[in-house]
Design a protein around this motif. Sequence first.
Motif, PDB file in Angstrom:
ATOM      1  N   UNK A   1       0.820  -1.207   0.000  1.00  0.00           N
ATOM      2  CA  UNK A   1       0.000   0.000   0.000  1.00  0.00           C
ATOM      3  C   UNK A   1       0.853   1.256   0.000  1.00  0.00           C
ATOM      4  N   UNK A   2       2.004   1.217   0.658  1.00  0.00           N
ATOM      5  CA  UNK A   2       2.932   2.352   0.597  1.00  0.00           C
ATOM      6  C   UNK A   2       3.410   2.590  -0.837  1.00  0.00           C
ATOM      7  N   UNK A   3       3.757   1.501  -1.527  1.00  0.00           N
ATOM      8  CA  UNK A   3       4.206   1.616  -2.920  1.00  0.00           C
ATOM      9  C   UNK A   3       3.073   2.107  -3.825  1.00  0.00           C
ATOM     10  N   UNK A   4       1.860   1.623  -3.591  1.00  0.00           N
ATOM     11  CA  UNK A   4       0.714   2.068  -4.373  1.00  0.00           C
ATOM     12  C   UNK A   4       0.503   3.566  -4.177  1.00  0.00           C
ATOM     13  N   UNK A   5       0.584   4.022  -2.938  1.00  0.00           N
ATOM     14  CA  UNK A   5       0.415   5.450  -2.666  1.00  0.00           C
ATOM     15  C   UNK A   5       1.478   6.279  -3.391  1.00  0.00           C
ATOM     16  N   UNK A   6       2.728   5.825  -3.322  1.00  0.00           N
ATOM     17  CA  UNK A   6       3.809   6.537  -4.009  1.00  0.00           C
ATOM     18  C   UNK A   6       3.539   6.605  -5.509  1.00  0.00           C
ATOM     19  N   UNK A   7       3.093   5.510  -6.073  1.00  0.00           N
ATOM     20  CA  UNK A   7       2.818   5.469  -7.517  1.00  0.00           C
ATOM     21  C   UNK A   7       1.642   6.373  -7.881  1.00  0.00           C
ATOM     22  N   UNK A   8       0.624   6.410  -7.022  1.00  0.00           N
ATOM     23  CA  UNK A   8      -0.516   7.288  -7.282  1.00  0.00           C
ATOM     24  C   UNK A   8      -0.082   8.748  -7.302  1.00  0.00           C
ATOM     25  N   UNK A   9       0.799   9.121  -6.397  1.00  0.00           N
ATOM     26  CA  UNK A   9       1.318  10.492  -6.372  1.00  0.00           C
ATOM     27  C   UNK A   9       2.080  10.785  -7.656  1.00  0.00           C
ATOM     28  N   UNK A  10       2.929   9.831  -8.094  1.00  0.00           N
ATOM     29  CA  UNK A  10       3.689  10.010  -9.334  1.00  0.00           C
ATOM     30  C   UNK A  10       2.758  10.159 -10.532  1.00  0.00           C
ATOM     31  N   UNK A  11       1.731   9.342 -10.587  1.00  0.00           N
ATOM     32  CA  UNK A  11       0.782   9.406 -11.707  1.00  0.00           C
ATOM     33  C   UNK A  11       0.019  10.722 -11.702  1.00  0.00           C
ATOM     34  N   UNK A  12      -0.337  11.195 -10.519  1.00  0.00           N
ATOM     35  CA  UNK A  12      -1.035  12.474 -10.428  1.00  0.00           C
ATOM     36  C   UNK A  12      -0.131  13.611 -10.907  1.00  0.00           C
ATOM     37  N   UNK A  13       1.128  13.590 -10.488  1.00  0.00           N
ATOM     38  CA  UNK A  13       2.067  14.640 -10.871  1.00  0.00           C
ATOM     39  C   UNK A  13       2.325  14.647 -12.375  1.00  0.00           C
ATOM     40  N   UNK A  14       2.306  13.486 -12.988  1.00  0.00           N
ATOM     41  CA  UNK A  14       2.557  13.414 -14.430  1.00  0.00           C
ATOM     42  C   UNK A  14       1.260  13.449 -15.241  1.00  0.00           C
TER      43      UNK A  14
ATOM     44  N   UNK B   1      -1.389  11.506 -15.412  1.00  0.00           N
ATOM     45  CA  UNK B   1      -1.795  10.253 -16.055  1.00  0.00           C
ATOM     46  C   UNK B   1      -3.042   9.720 -15.341  1.00  0.00           C
ATOM     47  N   UNK B   2      -4.131  10.454 -15.531  1.00  0.00           N
ATOM     48  CA  UNK B   2      -5.372  10.169 -14.822  1.00  0.00           C
ATOM     49  C   UNK B   2      -5.933   8.784 -15.056  1.00  0.00           C
ATOM     50  N   UNK B   3      -5.861   8.296 -16.288  1.00  0.00           N
ATOM     51  CA  UNK B   3      -6.417   6.980 -16.588  1.00  0.00           C
ATOM     52  C   UNK B   3      -5.657   5.890 -15.833  1.00  0.00           C
ATOM     53  N   UNK B   4      -4.344   5.962 -15.826  1.00  0.00           N
ATOM     54  CA  UNK B   4      -3.531   4.983 -15.108  1.00  0.00           C
ATOM     55  C   UNK B   4      -3.769   5.104 -13.601  1.00  0.00           C
ATOM     56  N   UNK B   5      -3.926   6.318 -13.125  1.00  0.00           N
ATOM     57  CA  UNK B   5      -4.176   6.549 -11.703  1.00  0.00           C
ATOM     58  C   UNK B   5      -5.518   5.922 -11.297  1.00  0.00           C
ATOM     59  N   UNK B   6      -6.553   6.143 -12.082  1.00  0.00           N
ATOM     60  CA  UNK B   6      -7.867   5.562 -11.784  1.00  0.00           C
ATOM     61  C   UNK B   6      -7.819   4.037 -11.825  1.00  0.00           C
ATOM     62  N   UNK B   7      -7.074   3.484 -12.760  1.00  0.00           N
ATOM     63  CA  UNK B   7      -6.953   2.022 -12.853  1.00  0.00           C
ATOM     64  C   UNK B   7      -6.270   1.453 -11.606  1.00  0.00           C
ATOM     65  N   UNK B   8      -5.234   2.135 -11.139  1.00  0.00           N
ATOM     66  CA  UNK B   8      -4.525   1.670  -9.949  1.00  0.00           C
ATOM     67  C   UNK B   8      -5.403   1.793  -8.701  1.00  0.00           C
ATOM     68  N   UNK B   9      -6.147   2.883  -8.601  1.00  0.00           N
ATOM     69  CA  UNK B   9      -7.074   3.047  -7.475  1.00  0.00           C
ATOM     70  C   UNK B   9      -8.082   1.903  -7.476  1.00  0.00           C
ATOM     71  N   UNK B  10      -8.637   1.600  -8.642  1.00  0.00           N
ATOM     72  CA  UNK B  10      -9.631   0.532  -8.741  1.00  0.00           C
ATOM     73  C   UNK B  10      -9.016  -0.828  -8.385  1.00  0.00           C
TER      74      UNK B  10
END
Length: 62
Positions: free
Chosen positions: A14-27, A29-38
């Motif tokens: 979950x820590x890694x997922x959170x870090x990746x979500x932040x990276x996706x938000x900064x870049x 990449x909304x579609x990838x971010x939504x997929x990871x959240x789901x």
Amino acid sequence: MTSEQAAQLIDDTLDLVHQRLVELEQSQQGQAQRALVEEFREWRQPLGGHIDLMVCPDFPVA
């Protein structure tokens, strides 16, 4: 794997997922971010406040 090890693995994931979500938000990449959240919705917001762990059949017990 003990219950404690499994819980730590979930926390680490979950820590890694959170870090990746932040990276996706900064870049932006909304579609990838939504997929990871789901993908990790049940882990991030488990029903009943906990994640049920199940032992795999034929999995060696530590």
